[in-house]
Structure formats: C-alpha cells, structure tokens
Write a protein that holds these residues in place. Structure first.
Motif, PDB file in Angstrom:
ATOM      1  N   ASN A 103       0.773  -1.242   0.000  1.00 44.06           N
ATOM      2  CA  ASN A 103       0.000   0.000   0.000  1.00 44.06           C
ATOM      3  C   ASN A 103       0.801   1.287   0.000  1.00 44.06           C
ATOM      4  N   SER A 104       2.122   1.194   0.127  1.00 43.20           N
ATOM      5  CA  SER A 104       2.902   2.434   0.217  1.00 43.20           C
ATOM      6  C   SER A 104       4.341   2.181  -0.204  1.00 43.20           C
ATOM      7  N   GLY A 105       5.077   3.270  -0.333  1.00 40.13           N
ATOM      8  CA  GLY A 105       6.482   3.157  -0.692  1.00 40.13           C
ATOM      9  C   GLY A 105       7.304   2.505   0.402  1.00 40.13           C
ATOM     10  N   ALA A 106       7.044   2.898   1.647  1.00 39.81           N
ATOM     11  CA  ALA A 106       7.786   2.309   2.765  1.00 39.81           C
ATOM     12  C   ALA A 106       7.575   0.801   2.802  1.00 39.81           C
ATOM     13  N   GLU A 107       6.336   0.381   2.616  1.00 41.68           N
ATOM     14  CA  GLU A 107       6.031  -1.058   2.638  1.00 41.68           C
ATOM     15  C   GLU A 107       6.687  -1.791   1.477  1.00 41.68           C
ATOM     16  N   ALA A 108       6.753  -1.136   0.326  1.00 41.11           N
ATOM     17  CA  ALA A 108       7.407  -1.765  -0.822  1.00 41.11           C
ATOM     18  C   ALA A 108       8.886  -1.997  -0.496  1.00 41.11           C
ATOM     19  N   ASN A 109       9.530  -0.989   0.098  1.00 41.89           N
ATOM     20  CA  ASN A 109      10.943  -1.128   0.450  1.00 41.89           C
ATOM     21  C   ASN A 109      11.145  -2.130   1.583  1.00 41.89           C
ATOM     22  N   GLU A 110      10.249  -2.105   2.560  1.00 41.94           N
ATOM     23  CA  GLU A 110      10.315  -3.069   3.669  1.00 41.94           C
ATOM     24  C   GLU A 110      10.257  -4.499   3.112  1.00 41.94           C
ATOM     25  N   SER A 137      19.533   9.682   1.187  1.00 45.08           N
ATOM     26  CA  SER A 137      18.481   8.903   0.531  1.00 45.08           C
ATOM     27  C   SER A 137      17.171   9.073   1.288  1.00 45.08           C
ATOM     28  N   PHE A 138      16.108   8.570   0.710  1.00 39.13           N
ATOM     29  CA  PHE A 138      14.844   8.469   1.442  1.00 39.13           C
ATOM     30  C   PHE A 138      14.141   7.183   1.036  1.00 39.13           C
ATOM     31  N   HIS A 139      13.804   6.361   2.038  1.00 42.33           N
ATOM     32  CA  HIS A 139      13.163   5.083   1.722  1.00 42.33           C
ATOM     33  C   HIS A 139      11.889   4.829   2.511  1.00 42.33           C
ATOM     34  N   GLY A 140      11.497   5.744   3.404  1.00 41.31           N
ATOM     35  CA  GLY A 140      10.227   5.546   4.103  1.00 41.31           C
ATOM     36  C   GLY A 140      10.343   5.766   5.598  1.00 41.31           C
ATOM     37  N   ARG A 141       9.234   5.493   6.307  1.00 39.58           N
ATOM     38  CA  ARG A 141       9.114   5.860   7.725  1.00 39.58           C
ATOM     39  C   ARG A 141       8.887   4.690   8.664  1.00 39.58           C
ATOM     40  N   LEU A 189      19.261   1.809  -3.529  1.00 43.16           N
ATOM     41  CA  LEU A 189      19.378   3.228  -3.842  1.00 43.16           C
ATOM     42  C   LEU A 189      18.252   3.686  -4.765  1.00 43.16           C
ATOM     43  N   GLU A 190      18.065   5.011  -4.803  1.00 44.06           N
ATOM     44  CA  GLU A 190      17.135   5.641  -5.746  1.00 44.06           C
ATOM     45  C   GLU A 190      17.920   5.946  -7.027  1.00 44.06           C
ATOM     46  N   PRO A 191      17.361   5.648  -8.189  1.00 48.72           N
ATOM     47  CA  PRO A 191      18.084   5.949  -9.438  1.00 48.72           C
ATOM     48  C   PRO A 191      18.143   7.448  -9.743  1.00 48.72           C
ATOM     49  N   GLY A 194      15.331  11.756  -4.737  1.00 51.79           N
ATOM     50  CA  GLY A 194      14.231  12.715  -4.730  1.00 51.79           C
ATOM     51  C   GLY A 194      14.297  13.653  -3.544  1.00 51.79           C
ATOM     52  N   GLU A 195      13.937  13.143  -2.361  1.00 52.30           N
ATOM     53  CA  GLU A 195      13.916  13.965  -1.141  1.00 52.30           C
ATOM     54  C   GLU A 195      15.293  14.572  -0.864  1.00 52.30           C
ATOM     55  N   GLY A 196      16.342  13.892  -1.286  1.00 51.42           N
ATOM     56  CA  GLY A 196      17.715  14.348  -1.016  1.00 51.42           C
ATOM     57  C   GLY A 196      18.115  15.563  -1.831  1.00 51.42           C
ATOM     58  N   LEU A 222      16.490  -1.205  -6.523  1.00 55.24           N
ATOM     59  CA  LEU A 222      16.236   0.185  -6.908  1.00 55.24           C
ATOM     60  C   LEU A 222      14.903   0.637  -6.337  1.00 55.24           C
ATOM     61  N   ASP A 223      14.948   1.747  -5.601  1.00 60.20           N
ATOM     62  CA  ASP A 223      13.747   2.364  -5.047  1.00 60.20           C
ATOM     63  C   ASP A 223      13.234   3.375  -6.071  1.00 60.20           C
ATOM     64  N   GLU A 224      12.205   2.971  -6.823  1.00 60.37           N
ATOM     65  CA  GLU A 224      11.602   3.862  -7.828  1.00 60.37           C
ATOM     66  C   GLU A 224      10.234   4.340  -7.362  1.00 60.37           C
ATOM     67  N   VAL A 225      10.103   4.496  -6.042  1.00 62.56           N
ATOM     68  CA  VAL A 225       8.827   4.951  -5.484  1.00 62.56           C
ATOM     69  C   VAL A 225       8.474   6.336  -6.048  1.00 62.56           C
ATOM     70  N   GLN A 226       9.482   7.195  -6.192  1.00 56.57           N
ATOM     71  CA  GLN A 226       9.232   8.533  -6.735  1.00 56.57           C
ATOM     72  C   GLN A 226       9.510   8.624  -8.236  1.00 56.57           C
ATOM     73  N   THR A 227      10.540   7.911  -8.697  1.00 61.46           N
ATOM     74  CA  THR A 227      10.975   8.053 -10.091  1.00 61.46           C
ATOM     75  C   THR A 227      10.157   7.186 -11.056  1.00 61.46           C
ATOM     76  N   ALA A 251       5.605   2.946  -5.895  1.00 59.50           N
ATOM     77  CA  ALA A 251       4.361   3.274  -5.168  1.00 59.50           C
ATOM     78  C   ALA A 251       3.783   4.547  -5.771  1.00 59.50           C
ATOM     79  N   LYS A 252       4.064   5.679  -5.145  1.00 57.48           N
ATOM     80  CA  LYS A 252       3.472   6.991  -5.447  1.00 57.48           C
ATOM     81  C   LYS A 252       2.502   7.038  -6.637  1.00 57.48           C
ATOM     82  N   ALA A 253       2.990   7.037  -7.871  1.00 57.23           N
ATOM     83  CA  ALA A 253       2.098   7.254  -9.023  1.00 57.23           C
ATOM     84  C   ALA A 253       1.340   5.999  -9.450  1.00 57.23           C
TER      85      ALA A 253
HETATM   86  C1  LIG Z   1       7.924   8.844  -0.956  1.00 59.60           C
HETATM   87  C2  LIG Z   1       9.056   7.875  -0.980  1.00 59.60           C
HETATM   88  C3  LIG Z   1       9.067   6.737  -0.157  1.00 59.60           C
HETATM   89  C4  LIG Z   1       8.027   6.484   0.893  1.00 59.60           C
HETATM   90  O1  LIG Z   1       6.776   6.251   0.375  1.00 59.60           O
HETATM   91  P1  LIG Z   1       5.495   6.231   1.360  1.00 59.60           P
HETATM   92  O2  LIG Z   1       4.374   5.862   0.453  1.00 59.60           O
HETATM   93  O3  LIG Z   1       5.374   7.594   1.958  1.00 59.60           O
HETATM   94  O4  LIG Z   1       5.756   5.208   2.385  1.00 59.60           O
HETATM   95  C5  LIG Z   1      10.105   5.844  -0.321  1.00 59.60           C
HETATM   96  N1  LIG Z   1      11.082   6.039  -1.218  1.00 59.60           N
HETATM   97  C6  LIG Z   1      11.100   7.125  -2.015  1.00 59.60           C
HETATM   98  C7  LIG Z   1      12.199   7.286  -3.014  1.00 59.60           C
HETATM   99  C8  LIG Z   1      10.098   8.089  -1.919  1.00 59.60           C
HETATM  100  O5  LIG Z   1      10.155   9.184  -2.688  1.00 59.60           O
END
Ligand SMILES: *Cc1c(COP(=O)(O)O)cnc(C)c1O
Length: 407
Positions: A103-110, A137-141, A189-191, A194-196, A222-227, A251-253
């Motif tokens: 359901n989310s980016g954090a869960e996908a990475n987890e 980097s940013f991978h979730g909460r 890593l993120e390709p 984003g947040e960084g 590869l964390d493509e949650v944003q990309t 996730a996101k889009a």
């Molecule tokens: C937003 C983001 C996440 C976290 O996604 P959530 O849906 O808020 O858990 C993880 N990785 C990247 C690269 C993001 O931009």
C-alpha cells in the motif's frame, strides 16, 4: 467551511507530524486544485509525484466507480483478478518476473529488504543480512526503512535502530566497493535521489554498480517509489542507464492517487518467498488494482513518459533562462518531470510567494525547490508556472535588493 476552519479542526485532533502549508485542498481537476477558500492553483506538486495522470482523470474515476459497485475489498486468501492484470502490464514493461502488491512506498521497500535477506539465506549465505544505502536517501518511515534512509533527521528519537544498514556517499563507486563485506546482501538506492535534493547519478556509476553487484552476487535494489511510472521520461528511471535491478520498488504514481505500492523481482529472487513469508491485508485489493490498471493503461497508451521527457526539457530550458537572470538560482537539474532548483538560500519564502500567486511547488531539503507536476501538463502550464516563478524571484530580488530571498 473555509481554510481557517479546516486548519483549526485539524489542529484539534491530528498528531503534529507535518509542517503543513496553511491551506486545505478540497478539489482537483487535471493540473488544477482548489483550496477551502475557493482559490485555484496550478499544481506542480501533484501529491508529491502521485497524481501523474492529473486529478480526477476520467478513466481512473470511471474504473474506481465501477469497481466500488462490484467489489471493494477481498482478502488475499483468494485470487484477485486485478492483481494478475496489473502484474502482467508491469512484468511485460520491466522484464522482471514477479510482483507483490502493498500500500505504500515504505512497505514496498520493507518487503524488498525482507526478500533480500531471505534470498541470501536460501542461497547458502546465512551470514549476509546487511544493506548498503546512500547518504541523503529516502526510503520511508517504518523502522527498517527509516534506518535504510541515510538522514539522521528521520531517525532521531527512534533508537535503537534495526541492525544491518550502512551508508555511503551517492554517485561514487569506490565508497560502495569499500563498504562491502561478508555480511552484505544488497545495495539499495534511488536511481535519482528525490527527497535528497533531486540528484541525478552518472550513467557510468549506475552501470558499474550493476556490474559490481552481479559479480559479487549482491542484490541491486532500486527504489523507484518517486521516479517510477513515467516520471523521469521513461516508465522506470533505470532504463536511462541501460541496467536492470534484481528488485524494483514502486508506489506513489502507481495507483493514480489510490494508495498502492509494489515490489518486483526476477524469478530466482522472487522464488525464495513461500506462503506465509509475507503479506498485506489491503495489498492489491480490487479497488486499488482497478485504479492502478486504469492509471498504467493511461500512462502507456498516451505515452505520458514520452510526454514527460519532452515537457521536462521545455521546463528545464525555461528554468535555465531564469537562472541566467537570477543569481539566487544556483543549479537546475533533474530528469523528465522530476526537477530540482537549487538556490543559494532557503526556499521556504519562494514556496509561500508562489502559493500566494497560485502555483504549488514543493521543497527537497532547505535550499532546493522541487517540481513534480502531473505528466499531462503542456507548454501552457509550464509557461504559466515560469511566469509566476519569474515574478516571485524578481519581487524578492527587488525587496532585498542585495540579499537573496530567505536570508
Ligand atoms: C515517498 C518515498 C518513499 C516512501 O513512500 P510512502 O508511500 O510515503 O511510504 C520511499 N522512497 C522514495 C524514493 C520516496 O520518494
């Protein structure tokens, strides 16, 4: 009800976890949103790279309405037809073999981290559990993903953190080679970070990293949650670099605004999961899959990633012109419609002034403006946004005559 009422009501009951802008968004259509006072905005935030097909896209709305009347939810105790349909689209598009929905980016990475650890054990390396991740980097909460995140500000207060993460600077291969040891099971890593601050890595780095991971039998995650899903001008950003990850998260889009995430892997990796190893109550539920299918079909049939590449170039060219006029702009960078504008001072006043002028933009760190508009924007919207930004920078320059805005 107006903005002030909505804000006061929220302040009564919500946990104070967000530094929110002082407005409530109550309606959206295409690239526009409206606040609680009826004011209209051009939306270059898009839910932070979520509303890629724009707000209330008719195909996504129709798919959600139809599914809501048929079956909102059912358990993963049963087969859910939409999962195979969305899975098939993504398997075809990536060349990876299997997918898990969450359901989310954090869960996908987890989930990706769990899969990487299990893979190492099943492949006869019980000593391997550690993951190398990147600074900024940013991978979730969640506890594991905030530990994977190479930023102290998201970790502070939650110690002790889970074991098995170490951080290296982004975009240097030497740092990764030096950090790898007998406990390493993956590099995450993120390709594009984003947040960084919207950092685009070198192609050579990404290629060397992929080759290095393969040689050492370390998984490349590869964390493509944003990309992902068209944002950078390709369906997935890794395509720019001519590589392919072992595990891919998104996730996101993906759900066009419905909370959907997923991770994918090639067969050999995915096959270490057996029933009971991982799960999610809502992951891939019928409503979310209907939204994701309509979103993906729209992005693919309308070639919104190709459009993002084109419009992104046009926006980038306009921003580079602004950079020539305003020394406050230090660097403009990005890929497709993921664009960062690094400034010489704090960007918060710029974000506020743009909002007052009817343009929503986000930050990525204190000194970087981030633009992640819907992929459907055209040159008209870009021109409108550039005109507002130009006015805001000009007014700030005049007001402070010498000192840049934010000082
Ligand atoms: C937003 C983001 C996440 C976290 O996604 P959530 O849906 O808020 O858990 C993880 N990785 C990247 C690269 C993001 O931009």
């Amino acid at each position: 009800m107006n903005n002030q009422n909505y804000i006061a009501a929220g302040q009564q009951v919500l946990m104070n976890t967000y530094a929110r802008q002082p407005l409530a968004i109550v309606k959206g259509q295409g690239c526009q949103v409206w606040d609680g006072d009826g004011k209209q905005y051009l939306d270059f935030v898009a839910g932070i790279a979520v509303n890629s097909v724009g707000h209330c896209h008719p195909k996504v709305v129709a798919a959600i309405q139809k599914q809501a009347e048929t079956l909102l939810h059912c358990s993963n105790l049963y087969w859910i037809p939409g999962q195979a349909q969305v899975g098939e689209i993504l398997v075809k598009a990536t060349g990876l073999d299997r997918i898990f929905f969450c359901n989310s980016g954090a869960e996908a990475n987890e989930g990706a981290l769990k899969l990487a650890r299990k893979y190492a054990k099943e492949k006869g390396h019980p000593e391997r559990f550690a993951v190398i991740t990147m600074e900024k980097s940013f991978h979730g909460r969640t506890l594991a993903t905030l530990t994977a995140t190479g930023q102290v500000k998201v970790q502070k207060g939650y110690e002790p953190l889970p074991n098995g993460f170490c951080y290296v600077p982004y975009n240097t291969m030497e740092a990764i080679a030096a950090a790898v040891n007998e406990t390493t099971c993956a590099v995450l890593l993120e390709p594009v970070q984003g947040e960084g601050g919207v950092i685009v890595p070198d192609t050579a780095y990404m290629q060397e990293l992929a080759a290095f991971c393969k040689e050492k039998d370390i998984l490349l995650i590869l964390d493509e949650v944003q990309t992902g899903i068209g944002r950078t001008g390709k369906l997935f950003a890794y395509e720019h670099f001519g590589i392919c990850p072992d595990i891919l998260t998104m996730a996101k889009a993906l759900g066009g605004g419905a909370p959907t995430g997923a991770f994918m892997a090639r067969e050999e990796v995915a096959s270490v999961f057996v029933p009971g190893d991982h799960g999610s109550t809502f992951g891939g539920n019928p409503l979310l899959m209907a939204a994701a299918k309509a979103t993906l079909e729209t992005i693919l049939t309308e070639d919104l990633s190709g459009r993002a590449a084109q419009t992104g170039q046009y926006l980038m060219a306009g921003l580079k012109k602004l950079q020539e006029r305003f020394p406050f702009i230090k660097e403009v960078r990005g890929l497709g419609l993921l664009i960062g504008i690094e400034c010489t001072g704090a960007v918060a006043p710029v974000i506020t002034a743009c909002r007052e002028a009817g343009l929503l933009i986000a930050g990525a760190g204190p000194n970087v403006l981030r633009m992640v508009p819907p992929l459907i924007i055209g040159e008209t919207e870009v021109d409108a946004a550039l005109a507002i930004l130009s006015d805001v920078f000009a007014a700030a320059e005049q007001m402070h005559s010498q000192a840049p805005p934010g000082k």
